[in-house]
Scaffold this motif. Structure first.
Motif, PDB file in Angstrom:
ATOM      1  N   CYS A   1       0.404  -4.623 -29.968  1.00 50.04           N
ATOM      2  CA  CYS A   1       1.205  -5.391 -29.013  1.00 50.04           C
ATOM      3  C   CYS A   1       0.439  -5.490 -27.688  1.00 50.04           C
ATOM      4  O   CYS A   1       0.046  -4.468 -27.123  1.00 50.04           O
TER       5      CYS A   1
ATOM      6  N   CYS B   1       9.061  -3.495 -28.062  1.00 53.25           N
ATOM      7  CA  CYS B   1       9.404  -4.313 -26.888  1.00 53.25           C
ATOM      8  C   CYS B   1       9.683  -5.771 -27.227  1.00 53.25           C
ATOM      9  O   CYS B   1      10.031  -6.546 -26.339  1.00 53.25           O
TER      10      CYS B   1
ATOM     11  N   CYS C   1       2.869  -3.651 -24.810  1.00 52.40           N
ATOM     12  CA  CYS C   1       3.096  -2.193 -24.718  1.00 52.40           C
ATOM     13  C   CYS C   1       2.030  -1.382 -25.457  1.00 52.40           C
ATOM     14  O   CYS C   1       2.052  -0.165 -25.444  1.00 52.40           O
TER      15      CYS C   1
ATOM     16  N   CYS D   1       7.075  -7.294 -31.669  1.00 50.83           N
ATOM     17  CA  CYS D   1       6.805  -5.856 -31.516  1.00 50.83           C
ATOM     18  C   CYS D   1       8.069  -5.059 -31.835  1.00 50.83           C
ATOM     19  O   CYS D   1       9.161  -5.397 -31.344  1.00 50.83           O
TER      20      CYS D   1
HETATM   21 ZN    ZN Z   1       5.367  -4.041 -27.606  1.00 48.48          ZN
END
Ligand code: ZN
Length: 409
Positions: free
Chosen positions: A48, A8, A51, A5
């Protein structure tokens, strides 16, 4: 190993929409280039699971996307100029901007927006990576630095250009290194400064099936709750949000330093709650989206095939990135759409990437009198139908996605 990602760093394993192999949407080709090999890249959006940032996989050529011949000049859209002028009025009033303030715009393009602050005597600086549009901005009296934005650029400029208002329209979604970009905003923002960013709203992309807004320059597809997370990770917070009709439904977020005393508008929590209710924190909602894209491809092709079987001549209007996604994903070439018209002289006399549909001046419509004008930038449909009202003189009709593809007489 799955990709990570871009916010994150969690592994990306869930597909949001797979649009196959596609050329770079803004790579308009000259007739000579059209006889050479043309690179195609996977156009696949992932989500993702940690997140919920929807994002494109990394592919090979991020920096080259904004090369010197970058053809998009914001000033060619009259409705976008009007939107920008209204924004300048509203921000000047709300935040008391004056000759002692500094307004900095990220990806300031050809100065389409900052020119209105200049006219009000508010000092500005544009930061813009593409040389052609940065030069156009300088020529109209908008001070512009030609650079990519991130922590390094912000650190270099903060001495002379710390921002009372730091804005970016349709740039947050376009930056490959999201963390470096938002980190740079924190560096350049004065302690009590305000950030505003506009970006297409992921909730609208899903609700209105706007999958054609997925293209290679557009790395992230953003919800309010995800942007809140990204800002928080960089010591920033959102204190207000507005929903705008632009680009099929955008958000304008208002950010400040986490320590700022600005009070938070009720709109922030209210919209976050609506996003959760729409399933934007439910992985299954994202995972199911791809089948709607496939279904609409079939609908679009059926619709155009029916028009062609009926003997209708179809031409396009506009040469936006979203049009290239739609045409390439659906496999629509000059067998359906003979040419497309665009006001931007930098695009005329080129062909669209992938499909090689020629781009011509809109003047062609008057002499050629086609039966159907397929409006590719559906977000500007009403403005374009008004500009092209003369097409009705010979019984011509318009086609656009709204979100389903349909005819407008
Ligand atoms: Zn993420």
């Amino acid at each position: 190993m799955p990709a990570a990602c871009r916010f994150c760093a969690a592994p990306l394993t869930t597909v949001f929409a797979d649009l196959g192999m596609s050329p770079i949407a803004n790579d308009y080709l000259t007739p000579e280039q059209a006889n050479a090999m043309e690179p195609f890249y996977p156009l696949r959006a992932l989500v993702c699971a940690s997140c919920f940032l929807v994002q494109l996989e990394d592919y090979s050529r991020a920096e080259a996307l904004f090369a010197d011949d970058y053809a998009y000049f914001s000033s060619y859209s009259t409705s976008w100029l009007a939107h920008s002028e209204r924004y300048v009025e509203a921000m000047t009033e709300r935040f008391g901007l004056s000759a002692s303030s500094k307004v900095v715009e990220l990806a300031s393009n050809d100065g389409y927006l900052l020119q209105y602050f200049v006219a009000r005597g508010v000092p500005v600086l544009g930061i813009e990576p593409a040389a052609s549009v940065a030069q156009a901005a300088q020529l109209k009296g908008v001070p512009t630095v030609q650079r990519f934005f991130g922590v390094e650029t912000a650190s270099d400029l903060v001495g002379e250009a710390a921002a009372d208002l730091l804005l970016g329209n349709n740039v947050l979604a376009h930056v490959p290194d999201l963390n470096d970009f938002v980190g740079g905003m924190r560096v350049l923002l004065k302690p009590d400064g305000v950030i505003t960013m506009e970006f297409p709203h992921l909730m609208r992309l899903i609700a209105d099936n706007q999958w054609d807004t997925i293209y290679h320059e557009h790395f992230s597809y953003l919800s309010l709750v995800t942007v809140q997370r990204v800002f928080a990770a960089h010591g920033l917070r959102l204190f207000d949000v507005e929903e705008l009709p632009t680009h099929g439904g955008s958000l304008r977020i208002f950010g400040c330093h986490a320590a700022s005393l600005r009070s938070e508008s009720a709109a922030v929590d209210a919209l976050a709650e609506r996003e959760r209710a729409a399933g934007l924190e439910d992985l299954a909602v994202y995972a199911a989206y791809g089948q709607r894209v496939v279904a609409e491809k079939r609908d679009i092709l059926e619709f155009l095939i029916a028009l062609k079987r009926d003997g209708q001549r179809i031409v396009g209007y506009g040469a936006p990135a979203k049009g290239n996604t739609l045409l390439n994903y659906c496999g629509i070439g000059t067998d359906f759409v003979e040419y497309t018209c665009d006001l931007n002289p930098h695009k005329q006399d080129h062909v669209l990437p992938g499909t090689h549909i020629p781009i011509v001046s809109p003047d062609r419509l008057r002499t050629d009198r086609p039966d159907i004008v397929f409006i590719l930038p559906w977000n500007l449909k009403d403005e374009i139908i008004e500009q092209l009202a003369f097409v009705r003189e010979w019984g011509g009709r318009f086609v656009a996605r709204t979100p389903d593809i349909q005819l407008f007489s």
